[in-house]
Design a protein around this motif. Structure first.
Motif, short mmCIF file in Angstrom:
data_model
loop_
_atom_site.label_atom_id
_atom_site.label_comp_id
_atom_site.label_asym_id
_atom_site.label_seq_id
_atom_site.Cartn_x
_atom_site.Cartn_y
_atom_site.Cartn_z
N VAL A 8 0.63 -0.98 0.58
CA VAL A 8 0.06 0.11 0.30
C VAL A 8 0.68 1.25 -0.65
CG1 VAL A 8 -1.94 1.52 1.21
CG2 VAL A 8 -2.07 -0.92 0.99
N LEU A 9 2.00 1.31 0.91
CA LEU A 9 2.50 2.49 0.85
C LEU A 9 3.23 2.60 -0.66
CD1 LEU A 9 4.45 2.13 4.50
CD2 LEU A 9 2.79 3.72 3.43
N LEU A 10 4.04 1.49 -1.26
CA LEU A 10 4.72 1.81 -2.21
C LEU A 10 3.92 2.27 -3.41
CD1 LEU A 10 7.04 0.99 -4.00
CD2 LEU A 10 6.13 -1.45 -4.54
N ALA A 11 2.35 1.61 -3.67
CA ALA A 11 1.24 2.45 -4.60
C ALA A 11 0.80 3.99 -4.20
CB ALA A 11 0.02 1.61 -4.38
N LEU A 12 0.85 4.04 -2.34
CA LEU A 12 1.14 5.54 -2.86
C LEU A 12 1.78 6.24 -3.33
CD1 LEU A 12 -1.05 7.83 -0.95
CD2 LEU A 12 0.20 6.79 1.01
N ALA A 13 3.07 6.14 -2.86
CA ALA A 13 4.02 7.19 -3.09
C ALA A 13 4.40 7.27 -4.64
CB ALA A 13 5.62 6.31 -3.03
N HIS A 14 3.77 6.58 -5.35
CA HIS A 14 3.70 6.61 -7.01
C HIS A 14 2.15 6.66 -7.40
CE1 HIS A 14 5.45 4.77 -10.71
NE2 HIS A 14 3.37 4.64 -10.87
N VAL A 15 1.64 6.69 -6.75
CA VAL A 15 -0.23 7.79 -6.73
C VAL A 15 0.82 9.33 -6.97
CG1 VAL A 15 -2.08 8.03 -6.16
CG2 VAL A 15 -1.14 6.09 -7.13
N ILE A 16 0.90 9.11 -5.46
CA ILE A 16 1.58 10.56 -5.18
C ILE A 16 2.82 11.08 -5.95
CG2 ILE A 16 2.96 12.32 -3.56
CD1 ILE A 16 1.31 10.76 -1.10
N ALA A 17 3.73 10.60 -6.83
CA ALA A 17 4.81 11.09 -7.40
C ALA A 17 4.08 11.73 -8.63
CB ALA A 17 5.93 10.44 -7.39
N ASN A 18 3.04 11.20 -9.08
CA ASN A 18 2.59 11.02 -10.63
C ASN A 18 0.72 11.46 -10.14
OD1 ASN A 18 3.46 9.07 -12.03
ND2 ASN A 18 3.82 7.73 -11.00
N LEU A 19 0.79 12.17 -9.83
CA LEU A 19 -0.49 13.50 -9.65
C LEU A 19 0.34 14.51 -9.13
CD1 LEU A 19 -2.71 11.78 -6.96
CD2 LEU A 19 -3.35 12.13 -9.89
N LEU A 20 1.65 14.95 -8.51
CA LEU A 20 1.96 16.06 -7.86
C LEU A 20 2.86 16.39 -9.25
CD1 LEU A 20 1.59 16.10 -4.31
CD2 LEU A 20 0.28 16.97 -6.01
N GLY A 21 3.31 15.48 -10.70
CA GLY A 21 4.36 15.68 -10.92
C GLY A 21 3.97 16.02 -12.33
N GLY A 22 2.78 15.53 -12.38
CA GLY A 22 2.01 16.40 -13.57
C GLY A 22 2.77 14.91 -15.30
N CYS A 23 2.08 15.44 -16.09
CA CYS A 23 2.25 14.45 -17.25
C CYS A 23 2.74 15.05 -18.11
CB CYS A 23 0.43 14.15 -17.67
SG CYS A 23 0.65 13.27 -19.31
N VAL A 24 3.73 13.63 -18.32
CA VAL A 24 5.41 14.41 -19.02
C VAL A 24 5.35 13.33 -20.74
CG1 VAL A 24 7.92 15.17 -19.42
CG2 VAL A 24 6.39 15.40 -17.61
N CYS A 25 5.04 13.53 -21.42
CA CYS A 25 4.81 12.35 -22.23
C CYS A 25 5.95 12.73 -23.49
CB CYS A 25 3.58 11.35 -22.43
SG CYS A 25 2.21 12.63 -23.09
N PHE A 26 5.83 12.28 -24.85
CA PHE A 26 6.47 12.56 -25.39
C PHE A 26 5.34 11.55 -26.89
CE2 PHE A 26 10.95 11.61 -24.08
CZ PHE A 26 11.03 13.55 -24.23
N TRP A 27 4.73 12.32 -27.99
CA TRP A 27 4.19 12.40 -28.94
C TRP A 27 5.07 11.86 -29.88
CZ3 TRP A 27 0.17 10.56 -26.90
CH2 TRP A 27 -0.86 11.75 -25.93
N SER A 28 6.34 11.96 -30.18
CA SER A 28 7.51 11.31 -31.64
C SER A 28 8.64 11.57 -31.33
CB SER A 28 6.56 12.18 -32.47
OG SER A 28 6.77 13.87 -32.61
N ARG A 29 9.16 10.92 -32.34
CA ARG A 29 10.74 11.26 -31.29
C ARG A 29 11.31 12.45 -32.10
NH1 ARG A 29 13.55 6.17 -33.53
NH2 ARG A 29 12.67 4.08 -33.27
N GLU A 30 10.49 13.16 -32.82
CA GLU A 30 10.45 14.37 -32.99
C GLU A 30 10.40 15.61 -31.88
OE1 GLU A 30 8.81 13.19 -35.24
OE2 GLU A 30 10.40 12.35 -36.98
N ASP A 31 9.37 15.09 -30.96
CA ASP A 31 9.26 15.98 -29.85
C ASP A 31 10.58 15.49 -28.79
OD1 ASP A 31 6.93 16.46 -30.87
OD2 ASP A 31 5.32 15.55 -29.84
N MET A 32 11.12 13.94 -28.67
CA MET A 32 12.24 13.73 -28.13
C MET A 32 13.34 14.30 -28.09
SD MET A 32 13.24 9.96 -26.58
CE MET A 32 14.17 9.73 -28.17
N ALA A 33 13.68 14.75 -29.62
CA ALA A 33 14.89 15.01 -29.49
C ALA A 33 14.85 16.39 -29.48
CB ALA A 33 14.87 14.87 -31.49
#
Length: 171
Positions: free
Chosen positions: A60-85
């Motif tokens: 439960v604590l492991l999952a809670l730490a993960h949820v907190i980091a993901n909710l407060l860290g926001g959404c960070v993603c790439f949609w293409s290789r160009e975005d990554m570059a």
């Protein structure tokens, strides 16, 4: 958000992951204290209620730490290789840290649940000896803490960079 809140969030995430790791190692110790009969690679043992509770709390604590980091860290993603570059180093670090955080969560959570279920009251097990689910899961909890903090720090830094770039572009 106040400036020092990020430091407190990092401390909270690390405290949750470290506590999960310690609880899972304690569950391993409790599991090893129950009666068991061992013959070569085969083993019969009674379930440990204490190991069950500690393993469940660690999961439960492991999952809670993960949820907190993901909710407060926001959404960070790439949609293409160009975005990554084109992405900044902080954004790239955030994405790779997020990927490794999810991998460590999947492995660590699975190990903790397997160890917890092996100590369920309904299971008196005989069969192949299988140990170390809790201790390996605990070590992975520590590693998960490092990746989630790296994700949170780099994701918030990336968001701050993007906000400054937007403000600079409109001025």
């Amino acid at each position: 958000m106040p400036k020092n809140i990020g430091f407190l969030i990092c401390l909270l995430i690390m405290a949750l992951d470290i506590t999960a790791g310690i609880l899972s190692i304690e569950a391993e110790v409790a599991q090893n204290k129950v009666k068991h009969l061992r013959l070569w690679i085969f083993e019969c043992r009674e379930p440990s209620h204490k190991a069950f509770n500690l393993g469940l709390a660690a999961a439960v604590l492991l999952a809670l730490a993960h949820v907190i980091a993901n909710l407060l860290g926001g959404c960070v993603c790439f949609w293409s290789r160009e975005d990554m570059a084109k992405a900044s180093a902080n954004r790239q670090l955030a994405v790779f840290s997020l990927i490794f955080a999810w991998i460590t969560l999947a492995v660590g959570f699975s190990l903790l649940i397997i160890g917890t279920m092996a100590n369920s009251k309904s299971r008196k097990s005989c069969g192949m000896a299988h140990h170390r689910f809790f201790s390996v899961g605990g070590i992975i909890c520590f590693i998960h803490g490092l990746f989630t903090v790296a994700y949170y720090v780099s994701a918030t830094a990336s968001a701050r960079e993007e906000k400054l770039a937007r403000q600079g572009g409109h001025a």
